[in-house]
Design an enzyme around this catalytic site. Sequence first.
Site, mmCIF file in Angstrom:
data_model
loop_
_atom_site.group_PDB
_atom_site.id
_atom_site.type_symbol
_atom_site.label_atom_id
_atom_site.label_comp_id
_atom_site.label_asym_id
_atom_site.label_seq_id
_atom_site.Cartn_x
_atom_site.Cartn_y
_atom_site.Cartn_z
ATOM 1 N N CYS A 45 -0.782 -5.724 -1.742
ATOM 2 C CA CYS A 45 -1.462 -6.082 -2.993
ATOM 3 C C CYS A 45 -1.406 -4.877 -3.938
ATOM 4 O O CYS A 45 -0.946 -3.799 -3.545
ATOM 5 C CB CYS A 45 -2.904 -6.479 -2.692
ATOM 6 S SG CYS A 45 -3.944 -5.069 -2.232
ATOM 7 N N GLU A 65 -3.534 -1.807 5.256
ATOM 8 C CA GLU A 65 -2.802 -0.628 4.783
ATOM 9 C C GLU A 65 -3.741 0.551 4.520
ATOM 10 O O GLU A 65 -3.426 1.687 4.873
ATOM 11 C CB GLU A 65 -2.041 -0.955 3.485
ATOM 12 C CG GLU A 65 -1.003 -2.043 3.634
ATOM 13 C CD GLU A 65 -1.503 -3.440 3.251
ATOM 14 O OE1 GLU A 65 -0.703 -4.219 2.716
ATOM 15 O OE2 GLU A 65 -2.698 -3.745 3.487
ATOM 16 N N CYS A 106 -3.183 -1.702 -2.407
ATOM 17 C CA CYS A 106 -2.463 -1.090 -1.292
ATOM 18 C C CYS A 106 -1.130 -0.497 -1.739
ATOM 19 O O CYS A 106 -0.740 0.575 -1.274
ATOM 20 C CB CYS A 106 -2.268 -2.109 -0.174
ATOM 21 S SG CYS A 106 -3.854 -2.599 0.570
#
Length: 168
Positions: free
Chosen positions: A90, A62, A93
């Site tokens: 996560c 990302e 990101c």
Amino acid sequence: MIKIRRRLTEDEKFMRAAIKEAEKAGAIGEVPIGCVIVKDGKIIARGYNKRKKEGNTLSHAEIKAIDKACKKTGDWRLEGCSMYVTLEPCPMCAGALVQARIDRVYIGCMNPKAGCAGSVLDMFSVEGFNHQVECVKGILGDECSEMLKNFFKDLRKRLKEEKKASEI
């Protein structure tokens, strides 16, 4: 026998492109996570995991794609853009998606250990932030999940074989 093929939806088409990015990561021994960023119906950036290869915690799919999209658009704001990603982002990101003002994220499969689009946290819907990200989950989810399961199954098998070989 005639085989009838179903036409892919636009969301499936873009998730397939993200899966191709994830396959690139898997081919170099990285966790197979990939994504694409779309604006006006066209892919403007692609990314896949390169943490091991680059030795950098920030080298998530990302983050790589956001960096490329910002360079392409000439702006840090990615308003009007959507991201298609094979695994739920996560915390890092998800935060980057909020900060970049991405309109929408399409997720292949969820990440119960670190996901921040609803699994562990939901950073996309925090009312205190000045931007919320719309989230669509489960686009080609079984395929995305299977790719990750196979990667980790093969990794465990390889590590077991390496351990056994070193004991000889």
